[in-house]
Design an enzyme around this catalytic site. Structure first.
Site, mmCIF file in Angstrom:
data_model
loop_
_atom_site.group_PDB
_atom_site.id
_atom_site.type_symbol
_atom_site.label_atom_id
_atom_site.label_comp_id
_atom_site.label_asym_id
_atom_site.label_seq_id
_atom_site.Cartn_x
_atom_site.Cartn_y
_atom_site.Cartn_z
ATOM 1 N N ARG A 179 0.822 -1.215 0.000
ATOM 2 C CA ARG A 179 0.000 0.000 0.000
ATOM 3 C C ARG A 179 0.860 1.270 0.000
ATOM 4 N NH1 ARG A 179 -2.196 -3.284 -1.567
ATOM 5 N NH2 ARG A 179 -3.988 -4.447 -0.776
ATOM 6 N N SER A 232 -10.642 -0.885 3.620
ATOM 7 C CA SER A 232 -9.911 -1.336 4.814
ATOM 8 C C SER A 232 -9.249 -0.124 5.469
ATOM 9 C CB SER A 232 -8.830 -2.338 4.435
ATOM 10 O OG SER A 232 -9.440 -3.513 3.984
ATOM 11 N N GLU A 303 -4.177 2.550 6.933
ATOM 12 C CA GLU A 303 -3.905 2.549 5.486
ATOM 13 C C GLU A 303 -4.416 3.868 4.887
ATOM 14 O OE1 GLU A 303 -5.279 -0.988 3.298
ATOM 15 O OE2 GLU A 303 -5.980 0.361 1.716
HETATM 16 C C1 LIG Z 1 -15.361 0.169 -0.647
HETATM 17 C C2 LIG Z 1 -13.868 0.316 -0.815
HETATM 18 C C3 LIG Z 1 -13.114 -0.806 -1.108
HETATM 19 C C4 LIG Z 1 -11.721 -0.686 -1.264
HETATM 20 N N1 LIG Z 1 -11.004 -1.795 -1.549
HETATM 21 C C5 LIG Z 1 -9.667 -1.699 -1.718
HETATM 22 C C6 LIG Z 1 -8.875 -2.855 -2.029
HETATM 23 O O1 LIG Z 1 -9.373 -3.962 -2.179
HETATM 24 N N2 LIG Z 1 -7.546 -2.691 -2.194
HETATM 25 C C7 LIG Z 1 -6.932 -1.478 -2.067
HETATM 26 O O2 LIG Z 1 -5.705 -1.389 -2.250
HETATM 27 N N3 LIG Z 1 -7.660 -0.373 -1.763
HETATM 28 C C8 LIG Z 1 -8.988 -0.445 -1.594
HETATM 29 N N4 LIG Z 1 -9.714 0.671 -1.290
HETATM 30 C C9 LIG Z 1 -9.018 1.945 -1.059
HETATM 31 C C10 LIG Z 1 -8.927 2.859 -2.302
HETATM 32 O O3 LIG Z 1 -9.995 2.609 -3.189
HETATM 33 C C11 LIG Z 1 -7.601 2.720 -3.049
HETATM 34 O O4 LIG Z 1 -6.509 2.997 -2.228
HETATM 35 C C12 LIG Z 1 -7.548 3.661 -4.277
HETATM 36 O O5 LIG Z 1 -6.501 3.241 -5.084
HETATM 37 C C13 LIG Z 1 -7.363 5.127 -3.912
HETATM 38 O O6 LIG Z 1 -7.533 5.892 -5.100
HETATM 39 P P1 LIG Z 1 -8.132 7.363 -5.081
HETATM 40 O O7 LIG Z 1 -8.050 7.883 -6.470
HETATM 41 O O8 LIG Z 1 -9.480 7.366 -4.484
HETATM 42 O O9 LIG Z 1 -7.089 8.108 -4.162
HETATM 43 P P2 LIG Z 1 -7.390 9.109 -2.940
HETATM 44 O O10 LIG Z 1 -8.118 8.378 -1.880
HETATM 45 O O11 LIG Z 1 -7.988 10.361 -3.449
HETATM 46 O O12 LIG Z 1 -5.897 9.402 -2.459
HETATM 47 C C14 LIG Z 1 -5.164 8.404 -1.778
HETATM 48 C C15 LIG Z 1 -3.701 8.866 -1.726
HETATM 49 O O13 LIG Z 1 -3.168 8.896 -3.045
HETATM 50 C C16 LIG Z 1 -2.702 10.205 -3.356
HETATM 51 N N5 LIG Z 1 -2.997 10.449 -4.758
HETATM 52 C C17 LIG Z 1 -4.211 10.462 -5.367
HETATM 53 N N6 LIG Z 1 -4.057 10.711 -6.683
HETATM 54 C C18 LIG Z 1 -2.730 10.875 -6.907
HETATM 55 C C19 LIG Z 1 -1.939 11.177 -8.061
HETATM 56 N N7 LIG Z 1 -2.471 11.375 -9.260
HETATM 57 N N8 LIG Z 1 -0.587 11.268 -7.893
HETATM 58 C C20 LIG Z 1 -0.018 11.063 -6.685
HETATM 59 N N9 LIG Z 1 -0.699 10.791 -5.560
HETATM 60 C C21 LIG Z 1 -2.049 10.689 -5.685
HETATM 61 C C22 LIG Z 1 -3.423 11.154 -2.405
HETATM 62 O O14 LIG Z 1 -2.673 12.321 -2.149
HETATM 63 C C23 LIG Z 1 -3.552 10.282 -1.161
HETATM 64 O O15 LIG Z 1 -2.353 10.350 -0.438
HETATM 65 C C24 LIG Z 1 -11.099 0.585 -1.116
HETATM 66 C C25 LIG Z 1 -11.883 1.705 -0.832
HETATM 67 C C26 LIG Z 1 -13.257 1.582 -0.678
HETATM 68 C C27 LIG Z 1 -14.080 2.808 -0.379
#
Ligand SMILES: Cc1cc2nc3c(=O)[nH]c(=O)nc-3n(C[C@H](O)[C@H](O)[C@H](O)COP(=O)(O)OP(=O)(O)OC[C@H]3O[C@@H](n4cnc5c(N)ncnc54)[C@H](O)[C@@H]3O)c2cc1C
Length: 307
Positions: A179, A232, A303
């Site tokens: 992660r 998570s 996380e």
């Molecule tokens: C119902 C649910 C289920 C999930 N299941 C999983 C799973 O199975 N596995 C898993 O790994 N995660 C899971 N997640 C967590 C999440 O979906 C992932 O971590 C996802 O990849 C985050 O992407 P985001 O665009 O929403 O990032 P954000 O939540 O907006 O940001 C997360 C981090 O990434 C950074 N970030 C965002 N975009 C960029 C960019 N372009 N460049 C650099 N940094 C950036 C942000 O600054 C922040 O630090 C789940 C979440 C939910 C709500």
């Protein structure tokens, strides 16, 4: 707080900016305080101009994706949050001579990337089906499930740092862990992933669709549905599961205000009823950390990125 002069100057760089925006509307937790500004940058020039402005005015900034792994504290983020707009949402082959290398913008939804790969018969990313979020966020988090993570397929990334300089980095130049993804010489929270390339395998599109469906079904069986959360909440400690430790510590269903440890999956903190404040969620996080540490000796690290 940004002064009205600063607000005007920011707007001159990017019209698609809002001020004093509640981040509850931009996070899957449906909780959190305000950002002084939320800028939907439409292209690289706008982003570079705003980064230069932040440098000049010493304004804090950060990039967010789809807000599926963040929590902004109730006191808010006193700076600019960037989101990557239309120009960063493309998907296609990197070039015709490498038909297995896909290029995706950092702002592209994972679901759109997966849909494109299915239609074009390129497999490998199916395990990501059902994970909300964008490509940049997924790479920053090295998102994964079912024993795989996106970093395994990563070929290269294009990043822009706080200095506004864009650099290409091949996957071997990144540190990809559980992660987490970092690039030497960059503060991970001050490096924006503009686009990525991924090396995939030719696979029958119908097989890809079936595999994605199976992964989604497994999620539906084991995860709370239809309630706000960030997935998570805690990282799994080595050789164990955060959910198991929380459950054996007797915390399944525990509540602080509107925040609750999901009765379905103990590693999900949910915003039950949609009324939780960030403070409720953080207090519950501390309660879980303390009790699990006391019962098992293990400290659970979040996380979710909290800022
Ligand atoms: C119902 C649910 C289920 C999930 N299941 C999983 C799973 O199975 N596995 C898993 O790994 N995660 C899971 N997640 C967590 C999440 O979906 C992932 O971590 C996802 O990849 C985050 O992407 P985001 O665009 O929403 O990032 P954000 O939540 O907006 O940001 C997360 C981090 O990434 C950074 N970030 C965002 N975009 C960029 C960019 N372009 N460049 C650099 N940094 C950036 C942000 O600054 C922040 O630090 C789940 C979440 C939910 C709500």
């Amino acid at each position: 707080m940004l002064s009205s002069r600063q607000q005007q100057e920011i707007r001159a760089c990017c019209e698609t900016v809002s001020f004093d925006v509640s981040m509850a509307a931009y996070s899957t937790f449906k909780a959190g305080g305000p950002a002084a500004a939320l800028a939907d940058v439409q292209n690289q020039d706008q982003l570079a101009a705003l980064l230069e402005y932040c440098r000049r005015e010493a304004i804090p900034w950060r990039v967010i994706g789809r807000g599926s792994n963040i929590l902004v504290t109730d006191s808010g983020f006193n700076g600019i949050l960037f989101r990557l707009g239309a120009a960063f949402r493309t998907v296609g082959l990197k070039n015709e001579s490498e038909p297995e290398v896909v290029a995706a913008g950092g702002g592209c939804l994972l679901a759109d990337l997966l849909g494109w790969c299915r239609r074009h018969g390129l497999g490998g990313l199916e395990f990501l089906a059902g994970i909300p979020g964008g490509v940049g966020g997924a790479v920053r988090m090295n998102a994964g499930a079912f024993g795989h993570a996106i970093g395994e397929l990563l070929h290269s990334v294009s990043i822009i740092g706080a200095d506004g300089v864009v650099k290409q980095k091949t996957a071997d130049m990144l540190s990809l862990g559980y992660r987490c993804c970092t690039v030497e010489g960059y503060d991970p929270n001050q490096a924006i992933i503009l686009s990525v390339t991924l090396r995939l395998q030719p696979t029958d599109g119908e097989q890809i669709a079936r595999d994605m469906q199976n992964y989604m079904l497994q999620r539906k069986k084991n995860q709370p549905r239809g309630v706000p959360s960030a997935g998570s909440f805690f990282k799994n400690p080595e050789n164990d599961y955060a959910g198991r430790l929380i459950e054996t510590s007797g915390l399944k269903g525990a509540r602080v205000g509107g925040a609750r440890v999901s009765p379905v999956h103990a590693n999900f903190i949910i915003n039950d009823g949609g009324e939780a404040s960030a403070a409720d969620i953080l207090e519950l996080m501390h309660t879980v950390q303390e009790k699990v540490k006391k019962e098992t000796g293990i400290f659970l690290e979040p996380e979710v990125h909290i800022f």
